[in-house]
Design an enzyme around this catalytic site. Structure first.
Site, PDB file in Angstrom:
ATOM      1  N   ARG A  16      36.781  30.341  71.937  1.00  0.00           N
ATOM      2  CA  ARG A  16      37.339  30.715  70.624  1.00  0.00           C
ATOM      3  C   ARG A  16      36.421  31.698  69.895  1.00  0.00           C
ATOM      4  O   ARG A  16      36.895  32.562  69.154  1.00  0.00           O
ATOM      5  CB  ARG A  16      37.562  29.472  69.767  1.00  0.00           C
ATOM      6  CG  ARG A  16      38.535  28.459  70.372  1.00  0.00           C
ATOM      7  CD  ARG A  16      39.911  29.079  70.653  1.00  0.00           C
ATOM      8  NE  ARG A  16      40.858  28.067  71.093  1.00  0.00           N
ATOM      9  CZ  ARG A  16      41.064  27.725  72.362  1.00  0.00           C
ATOM     10  NH1 ARG A  16      40.339  28.296  73.330  1.00  0.00           N
ATOM     11  NH2 ARG A  16      41.960  26.804  72.664  1.00  0.00           N
ATOM     12  N   GLY A  43      21.596  16.997  54.018  1.00  0.00           N
ATOM     13  CA  GLY A  43      22.996  17.400  53.991  1.00  0.00           C
ATOM     14  C   GLY A  43      23.222  18.801  54.507  1.00  0.00           C
ATOM     15  O   GLY A  43      24.224  19.081  55.175  1.00  0.00           O
ATOM     16  N   CYS A 189      19.415  17.766  44.119  1.00  0.00           N
ATOM     17  CA  CYS A 189      20.519  16.815  44.242  1.00  0.00           C
ATOM     18  C   CYS A 189      20.048  15.384  44.032  1.00  0.00           C
ATOM     19  O   CYS A 189      20.854  14.478  43.814  1.00  0.00           O
ATOM     20  CB  CYS A 189      21.214  16.967  45.590  1.00  0.00           C
ATOM     21  SG  CYS A 189      20.280  16.352  47.005  1.00  0.00           S
TER      22      CYS A 189
END
Length: 254
Positions: A16, A43, A189
């Protein structure tokens, strides 16, 4: 990079990507020879590493000295309940080997700092700053400026993410230290909270920019553009980062 040929397994695995004009077979061969350093496996870094390895990068160094905590799991996609208490580098290695056994994965279970970054990033085609504090980011920036290494930075807090791509050897823009000198940066965060998909969006942008850079030297990367996206309000901002004339990091290396 030397010329390499894609195997039948490569063509099947990356079919792809090979359809994309910005990658094709030549770009995939470049990825197969590319070496990136991912600093921080939270994260940002856990998803960035997953995409780099999945895309067929030849070698990646994962840098982190933390362990998996229950509070990490909602946004750090490589980890689950079984990983709680494990070192993030070791847990990431086990997961990524299942994604792509062809990528050479190296680990550095250390806190990146001004003393070790020169050796950590030596020989890398690019560095992805997925750290979570300004002190570490400043040290990474200085090391990349010194070695003229392309640097991809991302951050997220609350419902907003930010990103900045730096390549000081070919572009007339500022560095991360210039950004700190000219604007207020909010990237914490821990104290401000974070919605899991928001940090994932930042990581996706960061990984995309790095992969395109390593696959195609002619691709139009947004060098020196500080990008901010507030997901809750759907507000998008991007501005060019000029050099700060008093910057003690990049101005002495021009």
């Amino acid at each position: 990079m030397n010329n390499v040929h894609l195997s039948s397994d490569d063509i099947s695995r990356y079919s792809r990507q090979l359809m994309l004009d910005d990658i094709d077979e030549k770009g995939q061969a470049r990825l197969k020879q590319a070496y990136a350093v991912v600093i921080g496996l939270g994260g940002l870094g856990s998803l960035v590493a997953r995409y780099l390895v999945g895309a067929g990068i030849g070698k990646v160094l994962l840098v982190d000295n933390d362990t998996v905590d229950k509070s990490n799991i909602h946004r750090q996609v490589l980890f689950n309940q079984d990983h709680i208490g494990q070192h993030k580098t070791q847990a990431s290695f086990a997961q990524l080997r299942l994604v792509n056994p062809n990528t050479q994965i190296e680990l550095a279970e250390v806190q990146a700092n001004s003393s070790n970054l020169a050796s950590l990033i030596s020989g890398a085609h690019c560095v992805l700053d997925c750290s979570d504090n300004i002190t570490t980011r400043k040290a990474i920036n200085a090391a990349c400026v010194n070695q003229r290494t392309a640097l991809f930075i991302a951050a997220a807090s609350q419902c907003s993410w930010q990103a900045l791509n730096l390549q000081l050897n070919e572009n007339n823009h500022g560095c991360y230290a210039c950004l700190l000198a000219q604007t207020k940066v909010q990237e914490d965060c821990i104290s401000q909270g974070i919605l899991g998909p928001v940090v994932g969006m930042a990581a996706c942008y960061q990984a995309t920019q790095a992969l395109l850079y390593m696959a195609n030297p002619k691709v139009n990367i947004a060098w020196g553009q500080y990008t901010i996206m507030n997901v809750a309000s759907a507000q998008f901002q991007s501005f060019s980062l000029p050099p700060y004339k008093h910057c003690e990091v990049c101005q002495c290396h021009t």
